[in-house]
Design an enzyme around this catalytic site. Structure first.
Site, PDB file in Angstrom:
ATOM      1  CB  THR A   1      -0.929  -0.001   1.241  1.00 53.15           C
ATOM      2  OG1 THR A   1      -1.824  -1.104   1.123  1.00 53.15           O
ATOM      3  CG2 THR A   1      -1.722   1.290   1.347  1.00 53.15           C
TER       4      THR A   1
ATOM      5  CB  CYS B   1      -7.916  -4.586   0.573  1.00 53.86           C
ATOM      6  SG  CYS B   1      -6.438  -5.558   0.538  1.00 53.86           S
TER       7      CYS B   1
ATOM      8  CG  ASN C   1      -5.878  -7.562  -5.645  1.00 53.16           C
ATOM      9  OD1 ASN C   1      -5.703  -6.835  -6.617  1.00 53.16           O
ATOM     10  ND2 ASN C   1      -6.744  -7.272  -4.700  1.00 53.16           N
TER      11      ASN C   1
ATOM     12  CD  GLN D   1      -2.023 -11.050  -4.555  1.00 49.23           C
ATOM     13  OE1 GLN D   1      -1.710 -12.233  -4.460  1.00 49.23           O
ATOM     14  NE2 GLN D   1      -2.610 -10.404  -3.561  1.00 49.23           N
TER      15      GLN D   1
ATOM     16  CB  SER E   1       3.289  -7.110  -0.611  1.00 53.05           C
ATOM     17  OG  SER E   1       2.751  -7.339   0.671  1.00 53.05           O
TER      18      SER E   1
HETATM   19  N1  PMP Z   1      -1.557  -4.496  -4.238  1.00 53.05           N
HETATM   20  C1  PMP Z   1      -2.075  -5.720  -4.424  1.00 53.05           C
HETATM   21  C2  PMP Z   1      -2.180  -6.264  -5.815  1.00 53.05           C
HETATM   22  C3  PMP Z   1      -2.480  -6.470  -3.323  1.00 53.05           C
HETATM   23  O1  PMP Z   1      -2.998  -7.689  -3.508  1.00 53.05           O
HETATM   24  C4  PMP Z   1      -2.370  -5.914  -2.031  1.00 53.05           C
HETATM   25  C5  PMP Z   1      -2.856  -6.685  -0.827  1.00 53.05           C
HETATM   26  N2  PMP Z   1      -4.210  -7.030  -0.886  1.00 53.05           N
HETATM   27  C6  PMP Z   1      -1.810  -4.636  -1.894  1.00 53.05           C
HETATM   28  C7  PMP Z   1      -1.419  -3.967  -3.021  1.00 53.05           C
HETATM   29  C8  PMP Z   1      -1.627  -4.023  -0.536  1.00 53.05           C
HETATM   30  O2  PMP Z   1      -0.641  -4.744   0.135  1.00 53.05           O
HETATM   31  P1  PMP Z   1      -0.193  -4.483   1.638  1.00 53.05           P
HETATM   32  O3  PMP Z   1      -1.183  -5.202   2.468  1.00 53.05           O
HETATM   33  O4  PMP Z   1       1.191  -5.041   1.705  1.00 53.05           O
HETATM   34  O5  PMP Z   1      -0.201  -3.032   1.877  1.00 53.05           O
END
Ligand code: PMP
Length: 397
Positions: A72, A335, A154, A189, A209
């Site tokens: 994020t 999310c 994702n 991902q 990530s």
């Molecule tokens: N980008 C993608 C494609 C994700 O799948 C995610 C997690 N759902 C994120 C960003 C955000 O990741 P993080 O939880 O590490 O902030």
């Protein structure tokens, strides 16, 4: 009853080697890497070794890796940081292009910029979830400073044609006679299954990530190619090459780098193992359950993600019934599960708002075994008719 965890796209369990290396590092008590004493120098050595390892996986230089708190933050940093920097270089009305199926951390960052006068265009996707590379050429203007298209989605798993998009972006730079647009990809991902070589991909910025690649949560990274100008989001010390202030989480960086390296070293074997399991799961569910259809495209998808819509079934009810049967899946991307309304991804691939109500993401991972697949398909085929029956009864009342 053994639980079956099929929500690896939301969070992966930590790998044994990542955890043990992280614990060992913590026990050694590395100091603050900014310290010039032995404890500080030791911490710096751990941190830089980890940075070097992440860079190695990406075929990048160590100084091109900025550790962040996760994907994020990396996405926000890329989108907002590039636009702010472009403004300082005299581009007063910057333009940004993002795909319609980006993660909210890209979409919301772009929306935030929109409120300050930045023009944002959204690249549509087809029913498989693929962007049309040719559309990019139509959208790019001399003011375009950033194109952001995710490596793999994702929710439905679609893998975007990153190499082709990068070529389009380079073509536009040539035509514009400009360093812009930059090309950013969110690869959160992708780390377990796809080639992360930034030289081959041709990207300028790439998000990673740790918590999706069997590493600890709370850390991620942004690859920022040398010469790419990006303002920091936060202000403070000169950490991470003046791009991200704050005391570096040394043990997390160690755990992240170990996990990413390990995931990449087995990615081909693990991809073909999971793809077979994913395809078997899809076949079994589609055979056993009427009114079920795959969202996106298995052919163009990550080997571990299967997203299926079930006619007339609410996704939350199905998630909860499966949970009670010992199976963890997600109803939308995790999310978004706290926000109401249809998933922007399922809508973008052309499903109606009704249809998407019952979309379920099964995301496989290192713990997934072939015997799990039959149990999941059986439970889905047992529960879906029950939920449809309950729905029909409540419709009658
Ligand atoms: N980008 C993608 C494609 C994700 O799948 C995610 C997690 N759902 C994120 C960003 C955000 O990741 P993080 O939880 O590490 O902030």
């Amino acid at each position: 009853m053994k639980r079956i965890y099929l929500d690896n796209a939301a969070a992966t369990p930590i790998g044994a080697k990542s955890l043990s290396t992280m614990v060992a590092t913590t026990k050694k008590f590395p100091g603050n890497p900014s310290g010039i004493h032995k404890e500080g120098r030791d911490a710096r050595a751990f941190l830089e070794r980890s940075r070097g390892q992440v860079a190695g996986v990406l075929f990048a230089r160590p100084d091109e890796i900025v550790f962040t708190s996760g994907a994020t933050e990396a996405n926000n940093m890329a989108v907002i940081g590039v636009v702010h920097s472009a403004r300082t270089r005299g581009i007063m009305n910057p333009h940004v292009i993002v795909s319609a199926i980006e993660h909210p951390s890209v979409l919301e960052a772009a929306l935030y910029l929109k409120s300050s006068g930045v023009r944002v265009d959204y690249l549509p996707v087809d029913s498989r979830g693929l962007v049309n590379t040719k559309e990019i050429r139509k959208l790019i203007t001399p003011e375009t400073v950033l194109v952001s298209v995710m490596y793999a989605n994702n929710e439905i798993g679609t893998i975007e044609p990153i190499i082709d998009i990068a070529k389009e972006v380079r073509h536009a730079r040539k035509v514009n006679g400009s360093v812009y647009p930059y090309f950013h990809t969110d690869a959160a991902q992708a780390g377990n299954y796809l080639d992360m070589n930034v030289l081959k991909l041709g990207v300028d910025l790439m998000t990673l990530s740790s918590g999706k690649t069997y590493g600890p949560r709370g850390i991620g990274a942004l690859f920022v190619k040398r010469m790419v100008e990006m303002c920091p989001l936060m202000h403070g010390g000169g950490h991470e090459g003046n791009r991200r202030p704050g005391t570096e989480p040394v043990a997390l960086a160690v755990g992240f780098s170990v996990a990413l390296k390990e995931s990449q070293s087995i990615r081909e074997k693990e991809s073909s193992r999971l793809q077979k399991l994913r395809d078997t799961l899809a076949t079994k569910i589609l055979k056993k359950v009427s009114g079920a259809s795959v969202n996106g495209s298995l052919e163009h998808g990550l080997p571990n993600i299967l997203n299926i819509s079930f006619d007339g079934v609410e996704s939350e009810a199905l998630v909860l019934y499966l949970d009670a049967a010992g199976i963890a899946v997600s109803g939308k991307s995790a999310c978004r599960s706290s926000t109401s309304g249809p998933s922007h991804v399922i809508l973008a691939v052309g499903e109606s708002a009704d249809m998407q109500v019952g979309s379920i993401r099964f995301s496989l991972g290192s713990d997934t075994k072939s015997e799990d697949i039959a149990r999941v398909a059986n439970e889905v085929s047992r529960i879906v008719p029950l939920l449809r029956e309950a729905q029909a009864q409540s419709d009658q009342v």
